[in-house]
Design a protein around this motif. Structure first.
Motif, PDB file in Angstrom:
ATOM      1  N   LEU A  11       0.857  -1.181   0.000  1.00 22.75           N
ATOM      2  CA  LEU A  11       0.000   0.000   0.000  1.00 22.75           C
ATOM      3  C   LEU A  11       0.894   1.233   0.000  1.00 22.75           C
ATOM      4  CD1 LEU A  11      -1.423  -2.295   2.059  1.00 22.75           C
ATOM      5  CD2 LEU A  11      -3.206  -0.550   2.063  1.00 22.75           C
ATOM      6  N   GLU A  12       0.737   2.070  -1.005  1.00 25.73           N
ATOM      7  CA  GLU A  12       1.600   3.240  -1.167  1.00 25.73           C
ATOM      8  C   GLU A  12       0.769   4.463  -1.514  1.00 25.73           C
ATOM      9  OE1 GLU A  12       4.077   5.989  -1.221  1.00 25.73           O
ATOM     10  OE2 GLU A  12       4.897   4.018  -0.691  1.00 25.73           O
ATOM     11  N   ARG A  13       1.000   5.566  -0.784  1.00 27.58           N
ATOM     12  CA  ARG A  13       0.191   6.770  -0.991  1.00 27.58           C
ATOM     13  C   ARG A  13       0.793   7.722  -2.022  1.00 27.58           C
ATOM     14  NH1 ARG A  13       1.759  11.412   1.676  1.00 27.58           N
ATOM     15  NH2 ARG A  13       3.531  11.228   3.097  1.00 27.58           N
ATOM     16  N   LYS A  14       2.046   7.482  -2.424  1.00 28.05           N
ATOM     17  CA  LYS A  14       2.676   8.325  -3.440  1.00 28.05           C
ATOM     18  C   LYS A  14       2.710   7.564  -4.771  1.00 28.05           C
ATOM     19  CE  LYS A  14       5.632  10.799  -0.149  1.00 28.05           C
ATOM     20  NZ  LYS A  14       7.039  11.118   0.239  1.00 28.05           N
ATOM     21  N   ARG A  15       1.996   8.107  -5.736  1.00 27.37           N
ATOM     22  CA  ARG A  15       1.888   7.394  -7.013  1.00 27.37           C
ATOM     23  C   ARG A  15       3.259   7.183  -7.662  1.00 27.37           C
ATOM     24  NH1 ARG A  15      -2.333   6.117 -10.043  1.00 27.37           N
ATOM     25  NH2 ARG A  15      -3.776   7.450  -8.860  1.00 27.37           N
ATOM     26  N   ALA A  16       4.176   8.118  -7.448  1.00 30.67           N
ATOM     27  CA  ALA A  16       5.505   8.007  -8.062  1.00 30.67           C
ATOM     28  C   ALA A  16       6.287   6.812  -7.532  1.00 30.67           C
ATOM     29  CB  ALA A  16       6.301   9.292  -7.809  1.00 30.67           C
ATOM     30  N   HIS A  17       5.907   6.312  -6.343  1.00 28.17           N
ATOM     31  CA  HIS A  17       6.602   5.169  -5.763  1.00 28.17           C
ATOM     32  C   HIS A  17       6.042   3.826  -6.227  1.00 28.17           C
ATOM     33  CE1 HIS A  17       8.333   7.501  -2.062  1.00 28.17           C
ATOM     34  NE2 HIS A  17       8.813   7.917  -3.224  1.00 28.17           N
ATOM     35  N   ILE A  18       4.942   3.868  -6.947  1.00 28.85           N
ATOM     36  CA  ILE A  18       4.336   2.621  -7.408  1.00 28.85           C
ATOM     37  C   ILE A  18       5.018   2.167  -8.700  1.00 28.85           C
ATOM     38  CG2 ILE A  18       2.225   1.540  -8.275  1.00 28.85           C
ATOM     39  CD1 ILE A  18       0.643   3.288  -6.381  1.00 28.85           C
ATOM     40  N   ASP A  19       5.662   1.015  -8.621  1.00 28.69           N
ATOM     41  CA  ASP A  19       6.392   0.472  -9.756  1.00 28.69           C
ATOM     42  C   ASP A  19       6.254  -1.047  -9.699  1.00 28.69           C
ATOM     43  OD1 ASP A  19       8.087  -0.309 -11.746  1.00 28.69           O
ATOM     44  OD2 ASP A  19       9.878   0.663 -10.929  1.00 28.69           O
ATOM     45  N   GLU A  20       5.279  -1.563 -10.408  1.00 28.82           N
ATOM     46  CA  GLU A  20       4.994  -2.998 -10.342  1.00 28.82           C
ATOM     47  C   GLU A  20       6.162  -3.847 -10.819  1.00 28.82           C
ATOM     48  OE1 GLU A  20       1.295  -3.988 -12.142  1.00 28.82           O
ATOM     49  OE2 GLU A  20       0.163  -2.487 -11.008  1.00 28.82           O
ATOM     50  N   ASP A  21       6.986  -3.291 -11.698  1.00 30.87           N
ATOM     51  CA  ASP A  21       8.147  -4.044 -12.185  1.00 30.87           C
ATOM     52  C   ASP A  21       9.229  -4.174 -11.121  1.00 30.87           C
ATOM     53  OD1 ASP A  21       6.982  -4.372 -14.667  1.00 30.87           O
ATOM     54  OD2 ASP A  21       7.879  -2.543 -15.487  1.00 30.87           O
ATOM     55  N   ALA A  22       9.190  -3.306 -10.105  1.00 29.21           N
ATOM     56  CA  ALA A  22      10.215  -3.327  -9.058  1.00 29.21           C
ATOM     57  C   ALA A  22      10.006  -4.488  -8.094  1.00 29.21           C
ATOM     58  CB  ALA A  22      10.214  -2.005  -8.285  1.00 29.21           C
ATOM     59  N   VAL A  23       8.756  -4.908  -7.920  1.00 24.80           N
ATOM     60  CA  VAL A  23       8.452  -6.045  -7.044  1.00 24.80           C
ATOM     61  C   VAL A  23       7.431  -6.915  -7.787  1.00 24.80           C
ATOM     62  CG1 VAL A  23       7.770  -6.811  -4.748  1.00 24.80           C
ATOM     63  CG2 VAL A  23       8.758  -4.535  -5.040  1.00 24.80           C
ATOM     64  N   VAL A  24       7.941  -7.755  -8.635  1.00 24.36           N
ATOM     65  CA  VAL A  24       7.079  -8.599  -9.464  1.00 24.36           C
ATOM     66  C   VAL A  24       6.412  -9.664  -8.587  1.00 24.36           C
ATOM     67  CG1 VAL A  24       7.010 -10.201 -11.400  1.00 24.36           C
ATOM     68  CG2 VAL A  24       8.541  -8.221 -11.471  1.00 24.36           C
TER      69      VAL A  24
END
Length: 219
Positions: free
Chosen positions: A29-42
């Motif tokens: 769960l992340e409140r900053k959209r810029a931190h959301i990176d699905e490729d970083a934690v597949v």
């Protein structure tokens, strides 16, 4: 095991990767959209949500999770997440990151925290553990049970050398959980002998720590 992690910064992502590698189900769960990176934690489920907001936790169905990890870089946020997870959703185990050691006293069962992890304290403990022989070093505190993970390195000339684990006169409620010997991690059995230079790892409540130290150093 189903685990929710609040905060998808470097710490949250690292925890998620370790859990996924061990076949656990992870939601970040992340409140900053810029931190959301699905490729970083597949393999993780990502939610754009502020974990301090009750509505967001309800939408995530937090009550279905086994563990909540509050891993943001803000101690206030981690306390709020922990309290909501425990009191509103009855999550069985809540683990919280402590960023500022001065706030560590707050991270207890009153705020829903089962285990508080303070990186500065762990690093300091590891430094002590590396140079201390014959002293009891506290590695981690388990708040809910008021017990500590503690370590003691035996002197080379310890009188316990060769004595089997079953003959160690440990105080009540203290348990030997591991012996570190060279590059080995030994899960102690009753007939396993201890040796000089062994690092003994115990779980023990605060009130018996001194008795434990005495039992090992002055048997």
């Amino acid at each position: 095991m189903k685990v929710a992690i609040a905060g998808a910064g470097a710490v949250g992502r690292s925890i998620a990767r370790e859990l996924l590698a061990n076949s656990h189900e992870v939601t970040l769960l992340e409140r900053k959209r810029a931190h959301i990176d699905e490729d970083a934690v597949v393999g993780a489920t990502w939610l754009f949500a502020d974990a301090c907001e009750l509505d967001n936790l309800e939408q995530a169905a937090l009550e279905t999770y086994d563990v909540m990890v509050a891993a943001t870089g803000d101690d206030k946020a981690n306390l709020v997440v922990s309290l909501l997870a425990k009191t509103e959703f009855a999550v069985n185990r809540v683990v919280a990151r402590v960023n500022d050691p001065r706030n560590e006293w707050l991270f207890d069962e009153d705020w829903g925290v089962d285990v508080a992890v303070s990186t500065p304290r762990i690093l300091a403990s590891l430094v002590e553990e590396a140079v201390s022989v014959g002293d009891l070093v506290r590695l981690m505190t388990f708040r809910q049970g008021q017990a500590n993970l503690v370590e003691m390195t035996l002197p080379d000339n310890t009188p316990l050398a060769g004595k089997p684990v079953r003959k160690l006169l440990l105080p009540r409620d203290a348990a030997l959980v591991a012996i570190l010997r060279g590059g080995r991690v030994i899960v102690p059995q009753s007939d396993d002998p201890v040796e000089g230079g062994d690092e003994l790892v115990f779980i023990a409540p605060v009130e018996v720590e001194e008795a434990l130290r005495t039992a090992i150093i002055e048997p």
